[in-house]
Scaffold this active site. Structure first.
Site, PDB file in Angstrom:
ATOM      1  N   HIS A  76      55.798  17.352 -26.570  1.00  0.00           N
ATOM      2  CA  HIS A  76      56.537  16.791 -25.437  1.00  0.00           C
ATOM      3  C   HIS A  76      57.961  16.396 -25.854  1.00  0.00           C
ATOM      4  CE1 HIS A  76      56.243  12.781 -27.192  1.00  0.00           C
ATOM      5  NE2 HIS A  76      54.986  13.075 -27.482  1.00  0.00           N
ATOM      6  N   GLU A 114      46.887  12.356 -27.084  1.00  0.00           N
ATOM      7  CA  GLU A 114      47.142  11.837 -28.427  1.00  0.00           C
ATOM      8  C   GLU A 114      46.032  10.871 -28.840  1.00  0.00           C
ATOM      9  OE1 GLU A 114      47.944  11.942 -31.450  1.00  0.00           O
ATOM     10  OE2 GLU A 114      50.123  12.018 -31.277  1.00  0.00           O
TER      11      GLU A 114
END
Length: 448
Positions: free
Chosen positions: A254, A329
């Site tokens: 990202h 994550e």
């Protein structure tokens, strides 16, 4: 409504259980898998089955993974305190779990500790049985390995009992990949010694399909304990040419967030992209609208920093966005938002344990063992759903590094030798006959 005072007529409550578990490796180490079955001890009725291919691993690792899966399946079915007899044809595992043999191999210690922790929640007796008496679990393990050799997940065969509970357990080796907190360079930077790699070089590094051998240091004269006669490793060290059509995973980290600028633990917190992060996502989107890219699917972590990055690209490319929760994550719990130095000051003991043991979690957080398990599952779902496709996966540091390490069959220490910039692109090609090929890593050419 008050509970019924007596069991329903004709329903016999199960009070004792059996677990039969097995694991095998075709190469030792080689393509490996496990199987486990939970039964009613009184009548032998099958209550749960579980099996999984775990990639390239040793036989001992596969045996322990089968045990862990069986114990977990029973806890899911019956809860804490259940009485169970665990049966395995691995003399090594049974004797070690019963406390009569020491766990000498560093690679088995984390698995033995995990199994012992589960066993403490139950009332367990340990029993070694001949291989011929462990055919159910052996069949499950081989079914899982055979399926993996064809690029498929394990599913119950027609010979399995109707109504079995498919637990779908799986574990894999895992590591930290956290440039954001200064762990992306060398292990010595964070005080990691050999202990940080314990048990992981044997675990879950590939895919495949049972010759099995057990640890030889428990037998005089160097004889392999528990090796099965009539089996041999026929591998030559050179793989057959891969199939021509690969499934390509383009792994995009990202864009920039405030936490990544300050190198802070950034797990499940929903950090926003900065203006620079949005610009990075748009630059990536422009890259994917040009040759040679022809995306067939875009799949993202559900976390906002990844999802917004993916949404910008999906809009540019005109492709629907899919979300897979397995790509999120690691959950860093109480450490979320802190720098590494702050964690080292406030939680020195917990940090030391976390760095040395992938099964250890930050306070209120998630272990890397758990992270790797779900990342592998997400990978397998994507490969099964999009065979031969070009798939953009938008995720985070730890999941991407895990996918790269697994593709390379690399040891856990390799995670500390990788660096991933924000909005960087990596590529792995997966072939249906097993090989995975890393084409490039940390490419940021679209940002310049």
């Amino acid at each position: 409504m008050p509970p019924h005072p007596r069991p329903h007529p004709g329903v016999r409550p199960v009070t004792t259980y059996l677990i039969e578990a097995d694991g095998g490796s075709r190469g030792n180490p080689g393509p490996a898998g496990y199987g486990a079955v939970v039964k009613d001890a009184a009548g032998g009725r099958v209550l749960a089955e579980v099996a999984e291919a775990i990639g390239t691993a040793t036989n001992n690792v596969a045996e322990y993974r089968g045990l862990i899966a069986g114990l977990t399946a029973l806890l899911d079915h019956a809860g804490d305190g259940a009485k169970v007899e665990v049966r395995m044809d691995s003399k090594l595992v049974i004797e070690q779990m019963a406390g009569r043999w020491k766990v000498k191999h560093e690679g088995l210690k984390p698995l033995a500790l995990e199994a012992a922790g589960l066993a403490r929640r139950l009332k367990v007796t340990w029993k070694w049985i001949p291989r011929a008496d462990n055919s159910h679990a052996d069949r499950l393990a081989n079914e899982a390995m055979d399926a993996a050799a064809e690029g498929l997940p394990w599913t119950r065969s027609a010979s399995s009992d109707v109504g079995l509970k498919d637990v779908g357990l799986g574990q894999a080796s895992s590591d930290v990949g956290l440039e954001d907190v200064g762990l992306g360079q060398a292990s010595s930077d964070v005080g990691l010694g050999r202990g940080s790699d314990v048990g992981l070089e044997d675990v879950g590094l590939g895919r495949g399909s049972g010759a099995r051998q057990e640890e030889s240091d428990q037998r005089p004269g160097g004889q392999e304990a528990g090796s099965r006669p009539g089996t041999e490793d026929k591998s030559t060290g050179w793989a057959a040419p891969p199939t021509r059509t690969a499934t390509t995973l383009l792994l995009l980290r990202h864009g920039q967030t405030p936490l990544s600028i300050e190198r802070r633990f950034s797990g499940l917190g929903d950090a926003e992209l900065t203006a620079e992060g949005i610009a990075q996502a748009e630059a990536a989107a422009t890259r994917f609208t040009r040759e040679p890219y022809k995306l067939d699917a875009i799949i993202s972590s559900p976390l906002k920093r990844a999802r917004v990055t993916a949404e910008l690209i999906a809009t540019h490319c005109g492709i629907p966005l899919e979300i897979d929760d397995g790509l999120r994550e690691t959950d860093f719990g109480a450490w979320e938002g802190h720098t590494f130095a702050e964690v080292q000051e406030r939680w020195p003991g917990e940090l030391t344990t976390w760095l040395a043991d992938p099964a250890a979690a930050p306070p209120g957080g998630e272990s890397f063992t758990v992270t790797a398990r779900r990342v592998e599952s997400a990978r397998d779902r994507i490969l099964q759903a999009h065979p031969g496709a070009n798939v953009l996966v938008v995720s985070h540091v730890t999941p991407i590094k895990l996918l790269v390490r697994l593709a390379l069959l690399a040891p856990p220490a390799a995670l500390y030798r990788m660096h991933l910039d924000v909005a960087c692109l990596s590529r792995i090609d997966y072939y249906s006959d097993g090989p995975a090929v890393l084409k490039y890593l940390n490419d940021t050419s679209h940002l310049h």
